[in-house]
Enzyme design. Structure first.
Site, PDB file in Angstrom:
ATOM      1  N   LYS A  10       0.817  -1.214   0.000  1.00 34.62           N
ATOM      2  CA  LYS A  10       0.000   0.000   0.000  1.00 34.62           C
ATOM      3  C   LYS A  10       0.861   1.278   0.000  1.00 34.62           C
ATOM      4  CE  LYS A  10      -4.108  -2.004   2.165  1.00 34.62           C
ATOM      5  NZ  LYS A  10      -5.141  -1.810   3.216  1.00 34.62           N
ATOM      6  N   PHE A  58     -15.418   3.431   7.136  1.00 28.08           N
ATOM      7  CA  PHE A  58     -14.015   3.677   6.779  1.00 28.08           C
ATOM      8  C   PHE A  58     -13.787   3.793   5.274  1.00 28.08           C
ATOM      9  CE2 PHE A  58     -14.605  -0.927   7.227  1.00 28.08           C
ATOM     10  CZ  PHE A  58     -14.104  -1.405   6.021  1.00 28.08           C
ATOM     11  N   ARG A  88      -2.625 -14.599   4.211  1.00 26.08           N
ATOM     12  CA  ARG A  88      -3.277 -13.847   5.293  1.00 26.08           C
ATOM     13  C   ARG A  88      -2.556 -14.077   6.627  1.00 26.08           C
ATOM     14  NH1 ARG A  88      -7.520 -10.997   3.677  1.00 26.08           N
ATOM     15  NH2 ARG A  88      -8.641 -10.938   5.657  1.00 26.08           N
ATOM     16  N   THR A  94      -5.746  -7.180  10.378  1.00 26.86           N
ATOM     17  CA  THR A  94      -5.943  -5.855   9.766  1.00 26.86           C
ATOM     18  C   THR A  94      -5.359  -4.741  10.631  1.00 26.86           C
ATOM     19  OG1 THR A  94      -8.000  -6.661   8.790  1.00 26.86           O
ATOM     20  CG2 THR A  94      -7.713  -4.271   8.879  1.00 26.86           C
ATOM     21  N   ARG A 105       2.262  -6.833   8.836  1.00 30.45           N
ATOM     22  CA  ARG A 105       1.601  -5.662   9.427  1.00 30.45           C
ATOM     23  C   ARG A 105       2.181  -5.328  10.805  1.00 30.45           C
ATOM     24  NH1 ARG A 105      -4.348  -7.324   7.187  1.00 30.45           N
ATOM     25  NH2 ARG A 105      -4.408  -5.955   5.376  1.00 30.45           N
ATOM     26  N   ASN A 115      -2.144   0.291   6.726  1.00 29.04           N
ATOM     27  CA  ASN A 115      -1.686  -1.006   7.226  1.00 29.04           C
ATOM     28  C   ASN A 115      -0.801  -1.785   6.246  1.00 29.04           C
ATOM     29  OD1 ASN A 115      -3.704  -1.745   5.502  1.00 29.04           O
ATOM     30  ND2 ASN A 115      -4.758  -3.116   6.917  1.00 29.04           N
ATOM     31  N   HIS A 118      -2.344  -5.234   1.461  1.00 32.16           N
ATOM     32  CA  HIS A 118      -3.654  -5.872   1.277  1.00 32.16           C
ATOM     33  C   HIS A 118      -3.422  -7.292   0.789  1.00 32.16           C
ATOM     34  CE1 HIS A 118      -7.697  -6.681  -0.349  1.00 32.16           C
ATOM     35  NE2 HIS A 118      -7.056  -7.174  -1.390  1.00 32.16           N
TER      36      HIS A 118
HETATM   37  P1  CMP Z   1      -7.528  -4.367   3.349  1.00 32.81           P
HETATM   38  O1  CMP Z   1      -7.047  -5.753   3.548  1.00 32.81           O
HETATM   39  O2  CMP Z   1      -6.903  -3.579   2.268  1.00 32.81           O
HETATM   40  O3  CMP Z   1      -9.119  -4.368   3.122  1.00 32.81           O
HETATM   41  C1  CMP Z   1      -9.949  -3.265   3.459  1.00 32.81           C
HETATM   42  C2  CMP Z   1      -9.218  -2.195   4.191  1.00 32.81           C
HETATM   43  O4  CMP Z   1     -10.006  -1.225   4.867  1.00 32.81           O
HETATM   44  C3  CMP Z   1      -8.400  -2.833   5.277  1.00 32.81           C
HETATM   45  O5  CMP Z   1      -7.326  -3.557   4.715  1.00 32.81           O
HETATM   46  C4  CMP Z   1      -8.013  -1.613   6.121  1.00 32.81           C
HETATM   47  O6  CMP Z   1      -6.825  -1.023   5.710  1.00 32.81           O
HETATM   48  C5  CMP Z   1      -9.139  -0.627   5.839  1.00 32.81           C
HETATM   49  N1  CMP Z   1      -9.846  -0.291   7.051  1.00 32.81           N
HETATM   50  C6  CMP Z   1      -9.831   0.910   7.648  1.00 32.81           C
HETATM   51  N2  CMP Z   1     -10.590   0.903   8.743  1.00 32.81           N
HETATM   52  C7  CMP Z   1     -11.103  -0.341   8.857  1.00 32.81           C
HETATM   53  C8  CMP Z   1     -11.972  -0.961   9.804  1.00 32.81           C
HETATM   54  N3  CMP Z   1     -12.476  -0.297  10.846  1.00 32.81           N
HETATM   55  N4  CMP Z   1     -12.276  -2.263   9.605  1.00 32.81           N
HETATM   56  C9  CMP Z   1     -11.776  -2.945   8.533  1.00 32.81           C
HETATM   57  N5  CMP Z   1     -10.954  -2.396   7.617  1.00 32.81           N
HETATM   58  C10 CMP Z   1     -10.615  -1.115   7.776  1.00 32.81           C
END
Ligand code: CMP
Length: 145
Positions: A10, A58, A88, A94, A105, A115, A118
């Site tokens: 990212k 979000f 994963r 996350t 992460r 974070n 993805h």
């Molecule tokens: P990603 O795996 O890219 O998929 C969705 C993204 O939303 C997640 O990683 C986070 O970076 C972002 N995100 C931000 N806030 C939240 C939240 N409260 N819950 C889940 N995902 C979030």
């Protein structure tokens, strides 16, 4: 029979100069890089990629962040059928505060939003997400090979 998943390094991690360290981490975890490209997502592209999250609180912040600078989509492959779950496990939860020690992460993410990486959450989404960024020509002889 190998399986594949899509990762995206990212914008926070690219800007921090962590791209190489993250790709090396993924290779150490047993993944081969089959395709990758540095891209700057447009707003419509980011909205479409994360369409499943549209309407969640979000979502606007997520689209702003993913369009804030270049990111690096990467097709990752490993032997066996478990590329999605292994990826994963390798990236961690996350929220980096909840991510296991040694995960990408935990090592490189700043927050739940920023974070670092993805990863696809299912085989169906992996196929969709690989196809979102990479054409058949770029994957010829690689996807399912
Ligand atoms: P990603 O795996 O890219 O998929 C969705 C993204 O939303 C997640 O990683 C986070 O970076 C972002 N995100 C931000 N806030 C939240 C939240 N409260 N819950 C889940 N995902 C979030």
């Amino acid at each position: 029979m190998p399986s594949q998943t899509l990762g995206i390094v990212k914008p926070d991690a690219v800007a921090a100069g962590r791209t190489g360290a993250i790709l090396a981490h993924l290779e150490r975890a047993g993944f081969a890089v089959r395709a990758c490209r540095l891209v700057r997502l447009t707003r419509p592209q980011a909205e479409a990629f994360y369409a499943v999250h549209r309407g969640r609180p979000f979502y606007p912040e997520l689209v702003d962040f993913m369009t804030s600078g270049p990111c690096l989509p990467v097709v990752l492959e490993r032997e066996g059928a478990d590329a999605v779950p292994v990826m994963r496990d390798t990236i961690g939860a996350t929220d980096p505060a909840e991510a296991a020690a040694g995960t990408i992460r935990k090592l490189y993410a700043e927050s739940k939003g920023r974070n670092a990486i993805h990863a696809s959450d299912s085989d169906d989404n992996a196929a969709r997400e690989v196809g979102f960024f990479f054409g058949e020509g770029e994957l010829a002889g690689l996807w399912g090979a």
